[in-house]
Design a protein around this motif. Sequence first.
Motif, PDB file in Angstrom:
ATOM      1  N   MET A  95       0.851  -1.182   0.000  1.00  0.00           N
ATOM      2  CA  MET A  95       0.000   0.000   0.000  1.00  0.00           C
ATOM      3  C   MET A  95       0.889   1.235   0.000  1.00  0.00           C
ATOM      4  O   MET A  95       1.917   1.276   0.670  1.00  0.00           O
ATOM      5  N   ASP A  96       0.481   2.242  -0.760  1.00  0.00           N
ATOM      6  CA  ASP A  96       1.208   3.500  -0.802  1.00  0.00           C
ATOM      7  C   ASP A  96       1.055   4.235   0.517  1.00  0.00           C
ATOM      8  O   ASP A  96       0.377   3.768   1.427  1.00  0.00           O
ATOM      9  N   LEU A  97       1.652   5.417   0.576  1.00  0.00           N
ATOM     10  CA  LEU A  97       1.512   6.265   1.750  1.00  0.00           C
ATOM     11  C   LEU A  97       0.034   6.563   1.978  1.00  0.00           C
ATOM     12  O   LEU A  97      -0.695   6.917   1.054  1.00  0.00           O
ATOM     13  N   LEU A  98      -0.403   6.390   3.196  1.00  0.00           N
ATOM     14  CA  LEU A  98      -1.794   6.625   3.564  1.00  0.00           C
ATOM     15  C   LEU A  98      -1.811   7.769   4.566  1.00  0.00           C
ATOM     16  O   LEU A  98      -1.097   7.731   5.569  1.00  0.00           O
ATOM     17  N   VAL A  99      -2.603   8.802   4.285  1.00  0.00           N
ATOM     18  CA  VAL A  99      -2.660   9.967   5.157  1.00  0.00           C
ATOM     19  C   VAL A  99      -3.986   9.949   5.915  1.00  0.00           C
ATOM     20  O   VAL A  99      -5.049   9.802   5.312  1.00  0.00           O
ATOM     21  N   VAL A 100      -3.900  10.071   7.238  1.00  0.00           N
ATOM     22  CA  VAL A 100      -5.088  10.166   8.081  1.00  0.00           C
ATOM     23  C   VAL A 100      -5.298  11.641   8.388  1.00  0.00           C
ATOM     24  O   VAL A 100      -4.397  12.312   8.900  1.00  0.00           O
ATOM     25  N   TYR A 101      -6.502  12.135   8.028  1.00  0.00           N
ATOM     26  CA  TYR A 101      -6.853  13.531   8.249  1.00  0.00           C
ATOM     27  C   TYR A 101      -7.847  13.643   9.397  1.00  0.00           C
ATOM     28  O   TYR A 101      -8.655  12.740   9.617  1.00  0.00           O
ATOM     29  N   SER A 102      -7.832  14.785  10.079  1.00  0.00           N
ATOM     30  CA  SER A 102      -8.858  15.067  11.078  1.00  0.00           C
ATOM     31  C   SER A 102     -10.128  15.481  10.355  1.00  0.00           C
ATOM     32  O   SER A 102     -10.109  15.762   9.153  1.00  0.00           O
ATOM     33  N   ARG A 103     -11.217  15.568  11.082  1.00  0.00           N
ATOM     34  CA  ARG A 103     -12.466  16.007  10.442  1.00  0.00           C
ATOM     35  C   ARG A 103     -12.359  17.439   9.939  1.00  0.00           C
ATOM     36  O   ARG A 103     -13.146  17.881   9.126  1.00  0.00           O
ATOM     37  N   ASN A 104     -11.345  18.193  10.418  1.00  0.00           N
ATOM     38  CA  ASN A 104     -11.093  19.556   9.945  1.00  0.00           C
ATOM     39  C   ASN A 104     -10.109  19.580   8.781  1.00  0.00           C
ATOM     40  O   ASN A 104      -9.563  20.633   8.452  1.00  0.00           O
ATOM     41  N   ASN A 105      -9.837  18.397   8.212  1.00  0.00           N
ATOM     42  CA  ASN A 105      -8.957  18.238   7.038  1.00  0.00           C
ATOM     43  C   ASN A 105      -7.491  18.557   7.312  1.00  0.00           C
ATOM     44  O   ASN A 105      -6.745  18.888   6.393  1.00  0.00           O
ATOM     45  N   GLU A 106      -7.070  18.454   8.558  1.00  0.00           N
ATOM     46  CA  GLU A 106      -5.659  18.629   8.897  1.00  0.00           C
ATOM     47  C   GLU A 106      -4.991  17.259   8.955  1.00  0.00           C
ATOM     48  O   GLU A 106      -5.586  16.283   9.417  1.00  0.00           O
ATOM     49  N   VAL A 107      -3.739  17.182   8.492  1.00  0.00           N
ATOM     50  CA  VAL A 107      -3.009  15.908   8.507  1.00  0.00           C
ATOM     51  C   VAL A 107      -2.722  15.520   9.955  1.00  0.00           C
ATOM     52  O   VAL A 107      -2.162  16.303  10.721  1.00  0.00           O
ATOM     53  N   LYS A 108      -3.122  14.296  10.320  1.00  0.00           N
ATOM     54  CA  LYS A 108      -2.842  13.778  11.661  1.00  0.00           C
ATOM     55  C   LYS A 108      -1.676  12.792  11.644  1.00  0.00           C
ATOM     56  O   LYS A 108      -0.791  12.859  12.481  1.00  0.00           O
ATOM     57  N   TYR A 109      -1.728  11.857  10.673  1.00  0.00           N
ATOM     58  CA  TYR A 109      -0.700  10.822  10.588  1.00  0.00           C
ATOM     59  C   TYR A 109      -0.452  10.463   9.137  1.00  0.00           C
ATOM     60  O   TYR A 109      -1.367  10.496   8.316  1.00  0.00           O
ATOM     61  N   GLU A 110       0.783  10.092   8.862  1.00  0.00           N
ATOM     62  CA  GLU A 110       1.128   9.486   7.584  1.00  0.00           C
ATOM     63  C   GLU A 110       1.554   8.060   7.883  1.00  0.00           C
ATOM     64  O   GLU A 110       2.344   7.828   8.805  1.00  0.00           O
ATOM     65  N   LEU A 111       1.017   7.126   7.140  1.00  0.00           N
ATOM     66  CA  LEU A 111       1.304   5.713   7.378  1.00  0.00           C
ATOM     67  C   LEU A 111       1.938   5.117   6.128  1.00  0.00           C
ATOM     68  O   LEU A 111       1.389   5.280   5.045  1.00  0.00           O
ATOM     69  N   PRO A 112       3.028   4.428   6.228  1.00  0.00           N
ATOM     70  CA  PRO A 112       3.874   4.266   7.419  1.00  0.00           C
ATOM     71  C   PRO A 112       4.691   5.529   7.671  1.00  0.00           C
ATOM     72  O   PRO A 112       4.811   6.398   6.824  1.00  0.00           O
ATOM     73  N   SER A 113       5.289   5.589   8.870  1.00  0.00           N
ATOM     74  CA  SER A 113       6.158   6.721   9.208  1.00  0.00           C
ATOM     75  C   SER A 113       7.249   6.251  10.171  1.00  0.00           C
ATOM     76  O   SER A 113       7.135   5.210  10.817  1.00  0.00           O
ATOM     77  N   TYR A 114       8.290   7.074  10.231  1.00  0.00           N
ATOM     78  CA  TYR A 114       9.403   6.768  11.136  1.00  0.00           C
ATOM     79  C   TYR A 114       9.320   7.564  12.425  1.00  0.00           C
ATOM     80  O   TYR A 114       9.881   7.160  13.434  1.00  0.00           O
TER      81      TYR A 114
END
Length: 191
Positions: free
Chosen positions: A1-20
């Motif tokens: 799977m490519d980089l997966l970005v988890v956003y908050s409901r306010n569209n702000e980046v919370k996490y990038e998966l995977p990450s170091y």
Amino acid sequence: MDLLVVYSRNNEVKYELPSYEPLLTIESAKAQRQLMSNDYVQIQVKGSTTLDLEIGDWIEVKGGKYSIRTISDVSRTGEDTFVYNITFYGAMYELMRYKYRNTSINGRSSQNTFDLTFTLKEFLRLIVYNVMRVEGISEENINNSPWVFDENNCPETNPITMSFDQQNCLSALQNITKEFDVEFRIIQEFN
């Protein structure tokens, strides 16, 4: 799977998966998408820290927006190791938030237990009107609604009478399409 970005409901980046930093790995990922049925993504994430995941956080997968609707399952498997089982649900499940009521385009709603004799198009328009009612979208702003009904691709039908008793818009949509013997698909367009 490519980089997966988890956003908050306010569209702000919370996490990038995977990450170091913090260390987060995707242990498994499964997408389930069926016409008129399941539409979700399940991800198992292993990390070195606790994650602040909330209902409403979302990801984008293959052009679709998938949101967390329930609290994620988390277990601690070591001193610094946490495993999260996260389910992100597709747009279809958003319709569960809206009650299917006998409402007008102006949002006037008199009852949630009723009988209607409508064509397929009229029943489906009512779903959009209910979303607009709850979201506070007026008739003048119908083009700003996140839900648009593609009337051009809807078959012409004879009216039938159906009964509704405190249903949400998803269950109403499923019952309506079953009664008219048609299928539906929800297509998302978002920025």
